[in-house]
Design a protein around this motif. Sequence first.
Motif, PDB file in Angstrom:
ATOM      1  N   ARG A 240       0.560  -1.334  -0.062  1.00 24.55           N
ATOM      2  CA  ARG A 240       0.140  -0.052  -0.015  1.00 24.55           C
ATOM      3  C   ARG A 240       0.698   1.540   0.255  1.00 24.55           C
ATOM      4  O   ARG A 240       1.775   1.198   0.604  1.00 24.55           O
ATOM      5  CB  ARG A 240      -1.051   0.027   1.592  1.00 24.55           C
ATOM      6  CG  ARG A 240      -1.952   1.083   0.978  1.00 24.55           C
ATOM      7  CD  ARG A 240      -2.421   1.028   2.397  1.00 24.55           C
ATOM      8  NE  ARG A 240      -3.473   0.449   2.386  1.00 24.55           N
ATOM      9  CZ  ARG A 240      -4.751   0.016   2.135  1.00 24.55           C
ATOM     10  NH1 ARG A 240      -5.222   1.115   1.810  1.00 24.55           N
ATOM     11  NH2 ARG A 240      -6.117  -0.814   2.323  1.00 24.55           N
TER      12      ARG A 240
ATOM     13  N   VAL B  42       1.850  -7.795  -6.449  1.00 31.03           N
ATOM     14  CA  VAL B  42       2.533  -8.942  -7.135  1.00 31.03           C
ATOM     15  C   VAL B  42       2.209 -10.444  -6.716  1.00 31.03           C
ATOM     16  O   VAL B  42       3.217 -10.676  -6.356  1.00 31.03           O
ATOM     17  CB  VAL B  42       4.369  -7.961  -7.186  1.00 31.03           C
ATOM     18  CG1 VAL B  42       4.937  -8.674  -7.611  1.00 31.03           C
ATOM     19  CG2 VAL B  42       3.993  -6.547  -6.646  1.00 31.03           C
TER      20      VAL B  42
ATOM     21  N   VAL C 273       1.306  -3.436 -16.196  1.00 23.59           N
ATOM     22  CA  VAL C 273       0.805  -3.365 -15.202  1.00 23.59           C
ATOM     23  C   VAL C 273      -1.109  -3.253 -15.286  1.00 23.59           C
ATOM     24  O   VAL C 273      -1.324  -2.666 -16.568  1.00 23.59           O
ATOM     25  CB  VAL C 273       0.769  -1.733 -14.695  1.00 23.59           C
ATOM     26  CG1 VAL C 273      -0.351  -1.056 -13.412  1.00 23.59           C
ATOM     27  CG2 VAL C 273       2.495  -1.502 -14.947  1.00 23.59           C
TER      28      VAL C 273
ATOM     29  N   ILE D 289       1.088  -6.529 -12.512  1.00 21.62           N
ATOM     30  CA  ILE D 289       1.482  -6.402 -11.775  1.00 21.62           C
ATOM     31  C   ILE D 289      -0.026  -5.904 -11.558  1.00 21.62           C
ATOM     32  O   ILE D 289      -0.299  -5.261 -12.115  1.00 21.62           O
ATOM     33  CB  ILE D 289       2.092  -6.018 -10.645  1.00 21.62           C
ATOM     34  CG1 ILE D 289       2.830  -4.012 -12.057  1.00 21.62           C
ATOM     35  CG2 ILE D 289       3.403  -6.123 -11.155  1.00 21.62           C
ATOM     36  CD1 ILE D 289       3.419  -3.251 -11.313  1.00 21.62           C
TER      37      ILE D 289
ATOM     38  N   ILE E 286      -0.535  -2.398  -4.204  1.00 27.12           N
ATOM     39  CA  ILE E 286      -0.142  -2.828  -5.044  1.00 27.12           C
ATOM     40  C   ILE E 286      -0.346  -4.853  -4.881  1.00 27.12           C
ATOM     41  O   ILE E 286       0.238  -4.905  -4.096  1.00 27.12           O
ATOM     42  CB  ILE E 286       1.379  -1.979  -6.064  1.00 27.12           C
ATOM     43  CG1 ILE E 286       1.737  -0.736  -5.227  1.00 27.12           C
ATOM     44  CG2 ILE E 286       1.969  -3.050  -6.984  1.00 27.12           C
ATOM     45  CD1 ILE E 286       1.994   0.119  -5.697  1.00 27.12           C
TER      46      ILE E 286
ATOM     47  N   VAL F 292      -2.670  -3.217 -10.127  1.00 27.93           N
ATOM     48  CA  VAL F 292      -2.810  -1.814  -9.132  1.00 27.93           C
ATOM     49  C   VAL F 292      -4.611  -1.750  -8.751  1.00 27.93           C
ATOM     50  O   VAL F 292      -5.098  -1.584  -9.560  1.00 27.93           O
ATOM     51  CB  VAL F 292      -2.424  -0.231  -9.497  1.00 27.93           C
ATOM     52  CG1 VAL F 292      -1.897   0.778  -9.298  1.00 27.93           C
ATOM     53  CG2 VAL F 292      -0.662  -1.198  -9.915  1.00 27.93           C
TER      54      VAL F 292
ATOM     55  N   PHE G  16      -4.757  -2.049 -14.637  1.00 30.51           N
ATOM     56  CA  PHE G  16      -5.229  -1.008 -13.286  1.00 30.51           C
ATOM     57  C   PHE G  16      -6.382  -1.762 -13.066  1.00 30.51           C
ATOM     58  O   PHE G  16      -7.522  -1.545 -14.235  1.00 30.51           O
ATOM     59  CB  PHE G  16      -4.899   0.826 -14.031  1.00 30.51           C
ATOM     60  CG  PHE G  16      -3.945   0.991 -13.179  1.00 30.51           C
ATOM     61  CD1 PHE G  16      -3.771   1.647 -11.950  1.00 30.51           C
ATOM     62  CD2 PHE G  16      -2.971   0.687 -14.572  1.00 30.51           C
ATOM     63  CE1 PHE G  16      -2.515   2.716 -11.810  1.00 30.51           C
ATOM     64  CE2 PHE G  16      -1.561   1.739 -13.983  1.00 30.51           C
ATOM     65  CZ  PHE G  16      -1.698   2.538 -13.235  1.00 30.51           C
TER      66      PHE G  16
ATOM     67  N   LYS H  21       8.138   2.438  -5.915  1.00 35.64           N
ATOM     68  CA  LYS H  21       7.023   1.511  -5.019  1.00 35.64           C
ATOM     69  C   LYS H  21       8.406   0.497  -4.749  1.00 35.64           C
ATOM     70  O   LYS H  21       9.225  -0.582  -4.562  1.00 35.64           O
ATOM     71  CB  LYS H  21       6.519   1.499  -4.598  1.00 35.64           C
ATOM     72  CG  LYS H  21       5.599   0.882  -3.705  1.00 35.64           C
ATOM     73  CD  LYS H  21       5.801   0.692  -2.265  1.00 35.64           C
ATOM     74  CE  LYS H  21       5.302   0.028  -0.757  1.00 35.64           C
ATOM     75  NZ  LYS H  21       6.977   1.034   0.346  1.00 35.64           N
ATOM     76  N   LEU H  22       7.939  -0.208  -5.994  1.00 33.56           N
ATOM     77  CA  LEU H  22       9.069  -1.588  -6.113  1.00 33.56           C
ATOM     78  C   LEU H  22       9.405  -1.757  -6.333  1.00 33.56           C
ATOM     79  O   LEU H  22      10.411  -2.759  -6.218  1.00 33.56           O
ATOM     80  CB  LEU H  22       7.528  -2.701  -7.593  1.00 33.56           C
ATOM     81  CG  LEU H  22       6.084  -2.275  -7.952  1.00 33.56           C
ATOM     82  CD1 LEU H  22       5.856  -3.427  -8.827  1.00 33.56           C
ATOM     83  CD2 LEU H  22       5.953  -3.042  -6.365  1.00 33.56           C
TER      84      LEU H  22
ATOM     85  N   VAL I 252       4.126   3.773  -8.502  1.00 30.50           N
ATOM     86  CA  VAL I 252       4.344   2.609  -8.583  1.00 30.50           C
ATOM     87  C   VAL I 252       5.439   1.804  -8.351  1.00 30.50           C
ATOM     88  O   VAL I 252       5.891   1.339  -7.673  1.00 30.50           O
ATOM     89  CB  VAL I 252       3.376   1.510  -9.541  1.00 30.50           C
ATOM     90  CG1 VAL I 252       3.018   0.049  -9.615  1.00 30.50           C
ATOM     91  CG2 VAL I 252       1.151   2.751  -9.047  1.00 30.50           C
TER      92      VAL I 252
ATOM     93  N   VAL J 182      -3.166   3.645  -2.707  1.00 27.75           N
ATOM     94  CA  VAL J 182      -3.072   2.288  -3.917  1.00 27.75           C
ATOM     95  C   VAL J 182      -2.655   1.326  -3.340  1.00 27.75           C
ATOM     96  O   VAL J 182      -1.396   1.120  -2.960  1.00 27.75           O
ATOM     97  CB  VAL J 182      -2.067   2.762  -5.105  1.00 27.75           C
ATOM     98  CG1 VAL J 182      -1.838   2.171  -6.014  1.00 27.75           C
ATOM     99  CG2 VAL J 182      -2.530   4.537  -5.183  1.00 27.75           C
TER     100      VAL J 182
END
Length: 292
Positions: free
Chosen positions: A31, A70, A82, A114, A68, A116, A84, A148-149, A145, A66
């Motif tokens: 998150r 994975v 990605v 991933i 995420i 989202v 969404f 962050k990853l 995003v 948000v």
Amino acid sequence: MKINCFTCLLFTVILFINHAAAQATGTAIFRLISSHTSFPDTGRANGHFYNNILYNSADHYSDSSVLIIVPPKLKVVKQVDVIFWFHGWNNNIDSVSPRYDLIKQFIDSKCNAILVLAETAKDAPDSYGGKLEQKGLFKSLVEDVLTKLKAEKLLFKKTGAGNITLAGHSGAYRVMAYIIQNGGMEIKQAILFDALYSEVDKYSNWIQADPSHQFINIYTDNGGTYKLSVSMAQELRDKNIPLISAEEKEITPAILKTNRIIFIHSLKAHNNVINRPDNNFQLFLENTHAHL
């Protein structure tokens, strides 16, 4: 309708169980707070009235969360795909996942991508997409995003975004349409779950702009999307754009794999087209994406 406290508690418990189950399989869930989500936004600084009820800014238009997701064994080289998901009215990113089994369907699809979930209008009857209707904001959200990853050591430092899918239910049609129109990031696929209430020109222009763009629209008799879905399909036919229009029971993996524009008529209720009893989100992803 408004969601009562018991319903909120129930979804919180279900979400915790779903997250625990997902993480037990090696799925990573993160998150983050991003300034590039829909809200807060000046367009809802004073809240929003609907049916003489005020949905205030503090409770409904201030969350920038948000989620995420994975999958285990994600294969990453130079790019990562990605997907969404945008929720519709009277939902939020925490309630919508257990309600429609989104995380489970995504993981079971074995997509090499991933997932989202970005917050929009929270628990409110509102399709307004806030800041995500502005040019450049969605691209910045994607970058948040990926950043962050990368910080979590799940992507390489130079990993970029690959194919991007927008999927959503009901009132999600508007934010998806504006993201598609504004460009900045090329959207390869759009999936509408009983959500074609307006913005047909934005979707139609995007479909015609590139022969690689895929559009899936599943609609119902009583969800308010029937007439516009039928008329959009006919308008595309009149322009000699190949498409398939079929009943939900007729849809097969082969149809999904070999057609880029698909209109699907469903006999289900508005809230059942995603996962009851068929996992349509999983089915669509399984047959339109690279897999693990």
